[in-house]
Design an enzyme around this catalytic site. Sequence first.
Site, PDB file in Angstrom:
ATOM      1  N   THR A   1       0.851  -1.194   0.000  1.00 25.32           N
ATOM      2  CA  THR A   1       0.000   0.000   0.000  1.00 25.32           C
ATOM      3  C   THR A   1       0.882   1.236   0.000  1.00 25.32           C
ATOM      4  O   THR A   1       0.694   2.163  -0.801  1.00 25.32           O
ATOM      5  CB  THR A   1      -0.925  -0.013   1.240  1.00 25.32           C
ATOM      6  OG1 THR A   1      -1.743  -1.179   1.165  1.00 25.32           O
ATOM      7  CG2 THR A   1      -1.784   1.230   1.310  1.00 25.32           C
TER       8      THR A   1
ATOM      9  N   ASN B   1      -5.738  -9.505  -7.715  1.00 22.55           N
ATOM     10  CA  ASN B   1      -5.903 -10.128  -6.401  1.00 22.55           C
ATOM     11  C   ASN B   1      -7.287 -10.736  -6.260  1.00 22.55           C
ATOM     12  O   ASN B   1      -7.511 -11.590  -5.415  1.00 22.55           O
ATOM     13  CB  ASN B   1      -5.669  -9.101  -5.282  1.00 22.55           C
ATOM     14  CG  ASN B   1      -6.478  -7.839  -5.465  1.00 22.55           C
ATOM     15  OD1 ASN B   1      -6.385  -7.175  -6.505  1.00 22.55           O
ATOM     16  ND2 ASN B   1      -7.280  -7.499  -4.489  1.00 22.55           N
TER      17      ASN B   1
ATOM     18  N   GLN C   1       0.549  -9.914  -6.025  1.00 25.81           N
ATOM     19  CA  GLN C   1       0.025 -11.279  -6.085  1.00 25.81           C
ATOM     20  C   GLN C   1       0.926 -12.227  -6.874  1.00 25.81           C
ATOM     21  O   GLN C   1       0.638 -13.420  -6.961  1.00 25.81           O
ATOM     22  CB  GLN C   1      -1.386 -11.283  -6.686  1.00 25.81           C
ATOM     23  CG  GLN C   1      -2.414 -10.564  -5.816  1.00 25.81           C
ATOM     24  CD  GLN C   1      -2.681 -11.268  -4.484  1.00 25.81           C
ATOM     25  OE1 GLN C   1      -2.472 -12.477  -4.351  1.00 25.81           O
ATOM     26  NE2 GLN C   1      -3.143 -10.528  -3.490  1.00 25.81           N
TER      27      GLN C   1
ATOM     28  N   SER D   1       4.817  -7.118  -1.394  1.00 27.14           N
ATOM     29  CA  SER D   1       4.534  -7.168   0.037  1.00 27.14           C
ATOM     30  C   SER D   1       4.875  -8.562   0.577  1.00 27.14           C
ATOM     31  O   SER D   1       4.384  -9.561   0.046  1.00 27.14           O
ATOM     32  CB  SER D   1       3.047  -6.863   0.253  1.00 27.14           C
ATOM     33  OG  SER D   1       2.801  -6.462   1.563  1.00 27.14           O
ATOM     34  N   ALA D   2       5.709  -8.614   1.633  1.00 26.98           N
ATOM     35  CA  ALA D   2       6.265  -9.901   2.079  1.00 26.98           C
ATOM     36  C   ALA D   2       5.215 -10.890   2.595  1.00 26.98           C
ATOM     37  O   ALA D   2       5.362 -12.097   2.437  1.00 26.98           O
ATOM     38  CB  ALA D   2       7.315  -9.665   3.167  1.00 26.98           C
ATOM     39  N   HIS D   3       4.137 -10.357   3.215  1.00 23.05           N
ATOM     40  CA  HIS D   3       3.189 -11.292   3.843  1.00 23.05           C
ATOM     41  C   HIS D   3       2.368 -12.074   2.826  1.00 23.05           C
ATOM     42  O   HIS D   3       1.628 -12.991   3.198  1.00 23.05           O
ATOM     43  CB  HIS D   3       2.273 -10.568   4.835  1.00 23.05           C
ATOM     44  CG  HIS D   3       1.258  -9.670   4.220  1.00 23.05           C
ATOM     45  ND1 HIS D   3      -0.053 -10.049   4.036  1.00 23.05           N
ATOM     46  CD2 HIS D   3       1.334  -8.409   3.742  1.00 23.05           C
ATOM     47  CE1 HIS D   3      -0.732  -9.056   3.489  1.00 23.05           C
ATOM     48  NE2 HIS D   3       0.095  -8.040   3.300  1.00 23.05           N
TER      49      HIS D   3
ATOM     50  N   THR E   1      12.989   4.777  10.737  1.00 25.35           N
ATOM     51  CA  THR E   1      13.913   3.713  11.131  1.00 25.35           C
ATOM     52  C   THR E   1      13.539   2.422  10.411  1.00 25.35           C
ATOM     53  O   THR E   1      12.373   2.025  10.423  1.00 25.35           O
ATOM     54  CB  THR E   1      13.828   3.502  12.660  1.00 25.35           C
ATOM     55  OG1 THR E   1      14.122   4.754  13.281  1.00 25.35           O
ATOM     56  CG2 THR E   1      14.788   2.440  13.139  1.00 25.35           C
TER      57      THR E   1
ATOM     58  N   CYS F   1     -16.248  -5.936   1.752  1.00 27.07           N
ATOM     59  CA  CYS F   1     -17.394  -5.049   1.606  1.00 27.07           C
ATOM     60  C   CYS F   1     -17.114  -3.787   2.418  1.00 27.07           C
ATOM     61  O   CYS F   1     -16.340  -3.808   3.365  1.00 27.07           O
ATOM     62  CB  CYS F   1     -18.682  -5.716   2.056  1.00 27.07           C
ATOM     63  SG  CYS F   1     -18.626  -6.340   3.721  1.00 27.07           S
TER      64      CYS F   1
HETATM   65  N1  PMP Z   1      -1.982  -4.653  -4.230  1.00 31.00           N
HETATM   66  C1  PMP Z   1      -2.591  -5.849  -4.320  1.00 31.00           C
HETATM   67  C2  PMP Z   1      -2.868  -6.434  -5.668  1.00 31.00           C
HETATM   68  C3  PMP Z   1      -2.976  -6.517  -3.163  1.00 31.00           C
HETATM   69  O1  PMP Z   1      -3.591  -7.709  -3.259  1.00 31.00           O
HETATM   70  C4  PMP Z   1      -2.701  -5.942  -1.891  1.00 31.00           C
HETATM   71  C5  PMP Z   1      -3.120  -6.639  -0.607  1.00 31.00           C
HETATM   72  N2  PMP Z   1      -4.404  -7.171  -0.633  1.00 31.00           N
HETATM   73  C6  PMP Z   1      -2.032  -4.706  -1.856  1.00 31.00           C
HETATM   74  C7  PMP Z   1      -1.694  -4.096  -3.044  1.00 31.00           C
HETATM   75  C8  PMP Z   1      -1.691  -4.043  -0.558  1.00 31.00           C
HETATM   76  O2  PMP Z   1      -0.742  -4.761   0.152  1.00 31.00           O
HETATM   77  P1  PMP Z   1      -0.497  -4.501   1.722  1.00 31.00           P
HETATM   78  O3  PMP Z   1      -1.832  -4.692   2.389  1.00 31.00           O
HETATM   79  O4  PMP Z   1       0.483  -5.522   2.119  1.00 31.00           O
HETATM   80  O5  PMP Z   1      -0.022  -3.108   1.868  1.00 31.00           O
END
Ligand code: PMP
Length: 379
Positions: A72, A151, A179, A199-201, A237, A325
């Site tokens: 994000t 996504n 994705q 995004s790592a998660h 940081t 939603c």
């Molecule tokens: N872009 C896409 C295509 C995503 O699927 C997501 C997370 N759902 C994000 C951006 C945002 O990632 P994060 O929530 O890790 O900031």
Amino acid sequence: MKHIYFDYAATSPTDPDVVKVMEPYFYEKYGNASSPHALGREAQNALEQAREVLAGFIGAKPEEIVFTSGATEANNQAIFGVARANANKGRHLVISAVEHHSVHEPADFLETQGFKVTYVPADENGVIHPQVVADAITNETILIAIMHASNEIGTIQPVVKIAEIAKGKNIPFLVDAVQTVGHIPVNVKELGADLLSLSAHKFYGPKGIGALYIRKGTKLGSYLLGGDQERGRRASTQNIPGAVGLAKAVALCQENMIEEMKTQQTYRDRLLAEIPQKISGVKINGHLHQRLPNNAHFSFQGVEGESLLMNLDMNGICASMGSACTSGAMEASRVLKAIGLEDDLAYGALRITLGRWSTEEHIERLLEVLPSAVEGLRL
Ligand code: PMP
């Protein structure tokens, strides 16, 4: 009850090996990477090593990687940064109608600040056609943003062709690869991206860390102010445990990704084939072939998606509609509307996303539970 998890596109469990390598960076190697003493230098070294690992994985140079808090932030930084750096050149952005909110909303905000945004439509499979992007470009265009894969519906975009168009017009090209990184091969040079977010998660790393790739020479105003970390491109940081964890997650994907792609694709194809056989009034959403190996997305006629999710949840199955939603009020997904779904089908959406710990038994269980759940809600 142990959960059966089918929501890997929302987030993935952190791999235990990732957690293991992060741990010492909380209580032994806790230095601030900007501190000149031994602990600081240790943190700095770990950070730069992590940067190298990530850069190597996506075909970038280490100095082209800025660590962020997630995708994000990376998308916000890319869009606002390009807008700020190029406002005197032009004030027009081209983005696709199926982007994530973290691309869509910064663009919407810029519209309130005197910029113009063209939302390029998708076809019924969610594909953004390169020619439509080319036709949307004006002399004022300063950014094109098209995601690598959806996504929601899993469609993979023809990013390479769109990059050629952007390059021909000398317009920076942002690719949201959240994705795809760790799930299918992603190489910034092969894709032709000038900016790329991740995004790592989403690939078995920790939450709270991501990155923005910034191709050398791409003009970008600084985003967060208040420090000169990340070569002055992102103050604050640095998150060393996060960066170390991200790098380990990358290493594990490097090792396992091709095998995992094959397994997940087999499961995905089974769902895409068997669910329409077992249940009537089903539509598969997204492109059948140009699609993420871990995504199956359906619409069920005459079924309220939220109720279906609750029903699956009661059976220990965690899935998604693909989009959240808005504040409890059901609003049909923007992406499903963009691919032309009527309200009935848009409200009856179900997204199944697979990952490292998905098993054949999970698939069997879903195929067992889903038909009666759907039929029960249609009564
Ligand atoms: N872009 C896409 C295509 C995503 O699927 C997501 C997370 N759902 C994000 C951006 C945002 O990632 P994060 O929530 O890790 O900031």
